[in-house]
Design a protein around this motif. Structure first.
Motif, PDB file in Angstrom:
ATOM      1  N   ASP A  27       0.822  -1.193   0.025  1.00 18.67           N
ATOM      2  CA  ASP A  27      -0.052   0.020   0.024  1.00 18.67           C
ATOM      3  C   ASP A  27       0.931   1.300   0.013  1.00 18.67           C
ATOM      4  O   ASP A  27       2.102   1.271  -0.033  1.00 18.67           O
ATOM      5  N   ARG A  29       2.616   4.621  -1.902  1.00 17.84           N
ATOM      6  CA  ARG A  29       3.036   5.053  -3.256  1.00 17.84           C
ATOM      7  C   ARG A  29       4.455   4.357  -3.411  1.00 17.84           C
ATOM      8  O   ARG A  29       5.294   4.244  -2.653  1.00 17.84           O
ATOM      9  N   LEU A  30       4.552   3.535  -4.641  1.00 17.13           N
ATOM     10  CA  LEU A  30       5.797   2.884  -4.986  1.00 17.13           C
ATOM     11  C   LEU A  30       6.543   3.710  -5.771  1.00 17.13           C
ATOM     12  O   LEU A  30       6.356   4.561  -6.558  1.00 17.13           O
ATOM     13  N   ALA A  71       0.747  -5.365  -4.846  1.00 21.75           N
ATOM     14  CA  ALA A  71       1.176  -3.883  -4.761  1.00 21.75           C
ATOM     15  C   ALA A  71       0.778  -3.310  -6.146  1.00 21.75           C
ATOM     16  O   ALA A  71       0.608  -2.103  -6.013  1.00 21.75           O
ATOM     17  N   ARG A  74      -2.969  -2.082  -5.359  1.00 18.69           N
ATOM     18  CA  ARG A  74      -3.420  -1.238  -4.491  1.00 18.69           C
ATOM     19  C   ARG A  74      -2.643  -0.183  -4.295  1.00 18.69           C
ATOM     20  O   ARG A  74      -2.904   0.919  -3.699  1.00 18.69           O
ATOM     21  N   CYS A  75      -1.365   0.027  -4.651  1.00 19.27           N
ATOM     22  CA  CYS A  75      -0.531   1.177  -4.570  1.00 19.27           C
ATOM     23  C   CYS A  75      -0.647   2.110  -5.642  1.00 19.27           C
ATOM     24  O   CYS A  75      -1.295   1.786  -6.739  1.00 19.27           O
ATOM     25  N   TYR A  77       1.463   5.049  -8.110  1.00 20.40           N
ATOM     26  CA  TYR A  77       2.592   5.065  -8.872  1.00 20.40           C
ATOM     27  C   TYR A  77       2.452   5.782 -10.192  1.00 20.40           C
ATOM     28  O   TYR A  77       1.440   5.886 -10.687  1.00 20.40           O
TER      29      TYR A  77
END
Length: 308
Positions: A27, A29-30, A71, A74-75, A77
């Motif tokens: 979760d 920001r990547l 990831a 859900r994240c 980017y």
């Protein structure tokens, strides 16, 4: 069998712990740093494959794929990270394909490999696409679809990666040679073998290879040539090339050493050299190599020797 399962489970747990896959965020920001760390973990996973085989790594690769796809879902980017994330997922799917292959699950292997190609296309990565096509070609051959494997390899040779990377060209030409041999085209097989060696000779040794191509050494070129000779019925040449592969193999490539040692024993049996096959088989310790495909072939060699 219980001892083997224990070794496999222990190896998987050790690798999972070493990779720290739980550290990948699912979760928030990547960033590119997160993707780079994922890529490094996959490189280490590939190194473990070369050392111990893929069967112990299947659960690890599957778990990490779940983590990365979570990831991705859900994240947040940016576009650059998105492309890079698709590419690392493609790489991990390719690794999972080989792990499933070693575990004897060809259906799962095919699923991972087609997913790898899809992700590589989404990531616009020519290298990841090249790897996926290469894996699909060998998968087709192992499934007995030699003409499909031939067509895939021929198509892969027209790719930008094949034109620019002599390592990749050498690998595809070697596999193309096997497909030509298995479909009965000996002249084309011989030409492909020469082309594979010529491509390999063009490799700049100062240029590091991508991790997934680290197995492609002079030993592997000899080993693949041996498979071509065997498919053409040239068993003496196949045995010579396999022996050369074993002589050239680096210590880190333990899976390849087991694979080609089994191949040598099979060839010796095929040529009626029971004593040589017995000596070769006695030197093979496959207890710590997680590959059902290899160990089942070794078991067949031992059964044949028991009745010889």
């Amino acid at each position: 069998m219980r001892r083997r399962r224990f070794i496999t489970a222990t190896a998987a747990a050790t690798v999972a712990l070493a990779l720290n896959i739980d550290e990948t965020p699912v979760d928030g920001r990547l960033s590119m740093s997160d993707v780079d760390r994922a890529r490094q973990r996959i490189d280490r996973l590939d190194a473990h494959f070369s050392a111990i085989g893929g069967e112990p790594l299947l659960t690890v690769a599957s778990a990490y794929l779940d983590r990365l796809t979570t990831a991705a879902d859900r994240c947040t980017y940016g576009p650059r990270v998105e492309q890079a994330l698709h590419t690392v997922i493609a790489s991990l799917c390719s690794s999972a394909g080989w792990a499933a292959d070693d575990a004897g699950d060809l259906d799962a292997a095919h699923l991972w490999r087609t997913t790898a190609l899809q992700r590589a296309i989404l990531g616009t990565s020519h290298q990841a696409q090249a790897r996926a096509w290469s894996d699909l070609a060998i998968h087709a051959r192992r499934g007995g679809h030699d003409r499909e494997a031939l067509r895939i390899s021929q198509t892969a040779l027209t790719s930008r990666e094949a034109r620019q990377d002599p390592r990749y060209a050498a690998l595809i030409q070697s596999r193309l040679a096997i497909s030509h041999a298995r479909t009965g085209n000996r002249p084309a097989a011989a030409r492909a073998l020469l082309a594979a060696q010529a491509s390999y000779d063009r490799i700049d040794p100062t240029e590091p290879a991508p991790r997934w191509l680290n197995f492609l050494t002079a030993a592997e070129i000899s080993g693949l040539a041996a498979i071509t000779h065997q498919a053409m019925g040239r068993l003496a040449d196949a045995e010579t090339a396999t022996t050369q592969a074993l002589t050239l193999l680096e210590p880190r490539l333990r899976r390849s050493r087991t694979y080609y040692a089994v191949q040598l024993a099979e060839l010796q049996l095929a040529r009626g050299n029971t004593a040589g096959a017995r000596t070769t088989a006695a030197t093979i310790d496959a207890a710590h190599i997680g590959s059902r495909a290899i160990t089942s072939r070794l078991a067949t060699v031992h059964r044949t020797l028991a009745t010889a």
